[in-house]
Design a protein around this motif. Structure first.
Motif, mmCIF file in Angstrom:
data_model
loop_
_atom_site.group_PDB
_atom_site.id
_atom_site.type_symbol
_atom_site.label_atom_id
_atom_site.label_comp_id
_atom_site.label_asym_id
_atom_site.label_seq_id
_atom_site.Cartn_x
_atom_site.Cartn_y
_atom_site.Cartn_z
ATOM 1 N N LEU A 1 0.844 -1.195 0.000
ATOM 2 C CA LEU A 1 0.000 0.000 0.000
ATOM 3 C C LEU A 1 0.880 1.246 0.000
ATOM 4 C CD1 LEU A 1 -2.676 -0.879 2.705
ATOM 5 C CD2 LEU A 1 -3.125 -0.423 0.282
ATOM 6 N N ARG B 1 -12.624 2.567 -5.591
ATOM 7 C CA ARG B 1 -13.051 3.393 -4.457
ATOM 8 C C ARG B 1 -13.056 4.882 -4.810
ATOM 9 N NH1 ARG B 1 -9.835 3.179 1.327
ATOM 10 N NH2 ARG B 1 -10.627 5.147 2.145
ATOM 11 N N LEU C 1 -4.099 -0.889 -3.502
ATOM 12 C CA LEU C 1 -5.331 -0.153 -3.222
ATOM 13 C C LEU C 1 -6.324 -0.356 -4.361
ATOM 14 C CD1 LEU C 1 -6.624 2.077 -1.316
ATOM 15 C CD2 LEU C 1 -5.839 3.695 -3.048
ATOM 16 N N TYR D 1 -4.860 3.009 4.774
ATOM 17 C CA TYR D 1 -5.743 2.305 3.837
ATOM 18 C C TYR D 1 -5.795 0.798 4.091
ATOM 19 C CZ TYR D 1 -6.287 6.511 0.919
ATOM 20 O OH TYR D 1 -6.596 7.765 0.441
ATOM 21 N N PHE E 1 -6.527 11.614 4.866
ATOM 22 C CA PHE E 1 -6.781 10.553 5.841
ATOM 23 C C PHE E 1 -7.637 11.041 7.018
ATOM 24 C CE2 PHE E 1 -2.594 9.574 3.774
ATOM 25 C CZ PHE E 1 -3.117 8.664 2.872
#
Lengths: 446, 487
Positions: free
Chosen positions: A72, A413, A409, B103, B327
């Motif tokens: 990630l 999204r 990821l 994430y 975030f």
């Protein structure tokens, strides 16, 4: 444990000196109808031993990158931070100080921030840098506002290859000042120059891009700069500082303001924060820049010393006419950035960039060679890349998790058109065998 | 005291490095095949070349040139420089927090989400608000978030005339700067002789153009505004909202809550009230709390809990102002604030405020015979004195502040608030002992004596620091803001 040293007797003594009968009397100006008539509904305090056990219990319910193999990235990057950085950050003369308002007893913080500004200038090819912003996203948004002030225009053009969360922050900040935003789409994983050329006009204050962009792709900096400048707009670039050991400094391809997320140097991913934004610009825009700036000067005995400077831009002097409302920034995170970069040095930064580049390409090429997986965009990239899969990313990642691997990821999204696309990140922290393990797991999914 | 320390660049020598990197263990490709020629860097950035030992010694020496709360008393008004418990630092560094990716799947982040959820609940309880966001990274960032929520609320109702934000003349500079950043005009109202908001002036200023009033209570004079309910009513009657600047929340925990005073939006400073340290200028954290009717406008995502007791991030918030930071905010700072609140507990928080106020009133009582006290009434967590009684000697607040450095103290906040001439704003916090307060008072009393007998001694201060009285005008006139090699 309430960390209050005074004993009951001492408190009594103090009340006597004040001439008050009770502590309650000191609050006699708080009207009855706003006084809280019950205890706060918060659990009783814990001795440190139990406290630590409780908080460790919470931490233990999270995955951490020491126990999982992670690919990630997407704005939060895993890099190896030398042990000494953390130990120096624990020097409490640094972390228990306030903003360095009194330079005589703050030369430590001030010198380090001056060093930070110098490193940011060196990396970005800019003349001036500030003492840091909250994060890369807010730095980019403030750069947009700064460009509007500098050009007296009220529109910014934002590339869709900027991190989607950063674009959302830009929208929020610019909503405040009622600035118009035009978004330009991407083509082949990079900013679409044709659309930019069509949309840009004499109303445009700035063109905002990220390079390497959210997909990891390397943008054509010089062409973007040319289009921005032809319209009299400023060219604002957000960079991953790790790439700058290898990629051209944005100042060398025409950037006017350079910002970025500084987390990759010295700061752990920490579930999204604290991080630091950096911001640098050409000298002519210096007095429009938000944030603290440290400068070198002399003291009354002629000794070199550092001090907060150009404060006439700031809220405590200018109030509603300030360039921004920012005061506290991310000084300690900036110090971590500076220490990590000091360790890498002039040679190490290049080597680090090349390691990231090479390992990402090894991983990408091996994954793309698997049936059902392909590289989505045929353009150069740095340490992140997009893979198109024939399987659902959620399923891919669920399978990888069984082997304690955090996969890429799921881009669906953020981009409805990128269902079945995954963004992978490979930094120097991944060995060849780590990458091979990922590849063989992906291979097993067929 | 040690002499000045060179910059890290001046310690550099070719060929040195402070860390080794692993050798490349994958097949090397030609960089020219991977990166377009026009994008390849030609010259390496001029970073220092220093060994690990050089770096460690350099920053250790720099730390010796700093004064922190751990070094000595730090009564900087409005900044709440209390003791920072060491366990906070350890907890934020646990791998489950520090090495967790924003994430990574929510089911693998349950500990972090629970911590955020519970911290939000505690902060809501302390402030009397319904919902909290931890996303803002500092107090001023919280102000921006709060005022954008106000803006979104009025806009959503189609109430387009509300272009003005009212601030008292005692307000922090961030308040008017925030209003401007959010596209509002600032209207200033004056203070009354008790140091509170002048109600008549407020009534005259509040109208259908008022978006919000921004207020600190206790205010920047360290005084609780007794008319707070009436103030809120005036603004609400005009259709505006009332914003609480939480910089001074250390005075009222468990005693009075902004939500019960009539405030609609608040921000807190975790690096002040909740001991997370200030870090020499950040990282901070500026959570924002709102009443339920403003919850739809909070930044996204919010942290929620489902019926199964699982925590999750809610992104689907159509009326949200969006995001103010990437975030979920300065999470590591939230860990420290959570640790602090759990260490102290609900009762302990009230003791914090009681002792902060007791300490301030005690120090004020000791100093009142020696300095001028512009507002002679019980203060809350901080108070103001000035050297008005020394006008004849032409000694200024700045001189007294600089002389305090020689005694080993960080000076109070000076020349603020702007409505008091030559203000010195003193905030001792609850974590200081009577002995420390007495010693500090003794230093100020000694300085008062010097002013009468040998004012030059004060005007030439500091005498013992590594550098003294910097030329700030020269720094701003010809800015030198980065190091350059001089051959």
């Amino acid at each position: 444990m309430n960390f209050i040293p005074n004993s009951t007797d001492q408190r009594q003594e103090m009340l006597q000196r004040i001439g008050a009968k009770s502590v309650g009397e000191l609050f006699s100006d708080v009207p009855e109808n706003v006084t809280l008539q019950r205890p706060l509904d918060i659990p009783a305090g814990l001795p440190e031993q139990q406290l630590v056990r409780h908080v460790r219990g919470l931490a233990g319910r999270n995955a951490d990158l020491d126990a999982y193999l992670s690919f990630l990235g997407a704005g939060a990057y895993e890099h190896y931070i030398p042990s000494f950085v953390n130990q120096l950050l624990l020097r409490s003369e640094f972390y228990t100080a306030y903003t360095p308002y009194q330079p005589e007893i703050s030369q430590g913080t001030l010198t380090a921030i001056y060093e930070f500004q110098t490193m940011v200038c060196e990396l970005t090819g800019m003349d001036v840098a500030n003492a840091s912003m909250y994060d890369g996203a807010s730095a980019l948004a403030e750069a947009g506002l700064m460009a509007c002030d500098s050009t007296r225009r009220n529109q910014v053009i934002v590339s869709q290859t900027i991190h989607p969360e950063h674009r959302e922050v830009i929208r929020t900040y610019l909503y405040g000042r009622n600035v118009e935003i035009l978004e330009i789409p991407y083509a082949n994983g990079v900013t679409d120059l044709t659309t930019l050329e069509k949309l840009i006009s004499s109303k445009t204050a700035a063109v905002l891009v990220q390079n390497p962009n959210f997909f990891g792709s390397i943008e054509d900096g010089a062409s973007l700069a040319r289009l921005a400048h032809a319209a009299g707009a400023l060219f604002v670039v957000s960079v991953n500082p790790v790439s700058l050991g290898l990629l051209k400094a944005p100042g060398d391809y025409g950037a006017d303001i350079v910002v970025g997320e500084g987390q990759p140097f010295g700061n752990p991913v920490s579930f999204g924060g604290p991080y630091l934004g950096f911001m640098a610009c050409k000298e002519k825009y210096m007095r429009r820049m938000p944030g603290r700036i440290v400068g070198s000067t002399l003291d009354r005995n002629g000794k070199r010393a550092f001090v907060l400077t150009l404060q006439a831009r700031e809220q405590h002097i200018r109030r509603e006419k300030a360039t921004s409302n920012i005061c506290s920034n991310e000084a300690l995170c900036a110090m971590a950035f500076t220490m990590h970069l000091s360790a890498l040095g002039k040679e190490g930064i290049g080597k680090l960039s090349r390691l990231n580049l090479q390992k990402a390409h090894y991983a990408a090429e091996r994954i793309a060679a698997l049936p059902g997986f392909q590289l989505a965009f045929p353009v150069p990239y740095f340490n992140e890349f997009v893979i198109k899969t024939s399987l659902e990313p959620a399923k891919v990642n669920a399978e990888l998790l069984k082997d304690r691997i955090l996969g890429g990821l799921d881009l669906g999204r953020f981009f409805p058109e990128l269902q079945n696309h995954m963004l992978f990140c490979v930094t120097e922290t991944k060995s060849k065998s780590d990458i091979d393990r990922l590849v063989s797991r992906l291979e097993g999914l067929r | 005291m040690r002499g000045p320390e060179p910059t890290i660049f001046e310690l550099s020598a070719p060929g040195r490095a402070g860390m080794d990197l692993p050798e490349l263990d994958v097949p090397a490709l030609e960089v020219s095949d991977l990166v377009p020629e026009g994008m390849v860097r030609q010259a390496a950035p001029e970073l220092p070349q220093v060994a690990e030992g050089d770096i460690v010694r350099h920053y250790t020496r720099l730390s010796n040139l700093n004064h922190g709360v751990d070094t000595g008393f730090y009564p900087l008004g409005s900044c709440t420089m209390k003791y920072n418990p060491k366990v906070n630092e350890d907890m934020a560094r646990l791998p489950g927090f520090a090495s967790s990716h924003p994430y990574q799947p929510e089911e693998l982040s349950q500990g972090s989400l629970e911590l955020m959820y519970e911290l939000q609940r505690y902060l809501a309880e302390i402030t009397g608000m319904d919902r909290i966001t931890l996303q803002p990274a500092a107090g001023a960032h919280g102000e921006m978030t709060g005022i954008l929520i106000v803006k979104a609320y009025h806009a959503h109702r189609g109430d387009k005339k509300r272009t003005k934000v009212i601030v008292p003349d005692s307000a922090h500079g961030t308040n008017p700067a925030t209003a401007a950043l959010c596209g509002f005009e600032t209207v200033q109202v004056k203070s009354n002789e008790r140091g509170g908001v002048d109600l008549e002036a407020l009534k005259a200023a509040a109208n259908e153009e008022t978006a919000a009033l921004m207020l600190t209570n206790p205010n920047t004079l360290g005084l609780f505004d007794e008319n707070i309910k009436e103030i809120a009513d005036i603004i609400h009657a005009a259709g505006g909202l009332v914003y609480y600047d939480g910089a001074n929340a250390n005075a009222i925990m468990g005693i009075a809550r902004p939500g019960d005073m009539g405030f609609d939006v608040v921000h807190l400073n975790l690096h002040k009230t909740f001991s997370t340290p200030h870090g020499g200028g950040g990282p901070g954290s500026g959570p924002v709390g709102v009443k339920e009717f403003l919850a739809p406008y909070l930044p996204r995502p919010t942290v929620e809990k489902n019926y199964a007791g699982e925590f999750f991030l809610e992104f689907d918030k159509p009326h949200s102002i969006g995001k103010v930071r990437s975030f979920y905010g300065n999470f590591g700072v939230a860990v420290k604030a959570y640790t602090y609140i759990r260490a102290i507990g609900g009762e302990g928080l009230k003791e914090v405020s009681e002792n902060a106020v007791l300490n301030a009133n005690y120090l004020m009582a000791v100093l009142r015979e020696h300095y001028y006290l512009p507002f002679d009434r019980y203060c809350k967590h901080e108070f103001i004195i000035t050297p008005k009684n020394f006008k004849e000697q032409r000694v200024h607040t700045l001189d007294i502040a600089k002389r305090l450095l020689d005694f080993g103290y960080h000076p109070p906040t000076i020349y603020f608030p702007l409505i008091v001439e030559e203000a010195m704003m003193i905030e001792p916090t609850e974590s200081e002992s009577k002995e420390t307060l007495d010693q500090f008072a003794q230093a100020l009393i000694e300085i008062a004596g010097e002013i009468k007998e040998n004012p030059q001694q004060v005007m030439d201060a500091p005498h013992t620091t590594v550098v003294s009285r910097l030329d700030e005008a020269a720094a701003a006139r010809k800015p030198n803001v980065r190091w350059k090699k001089t051959s």
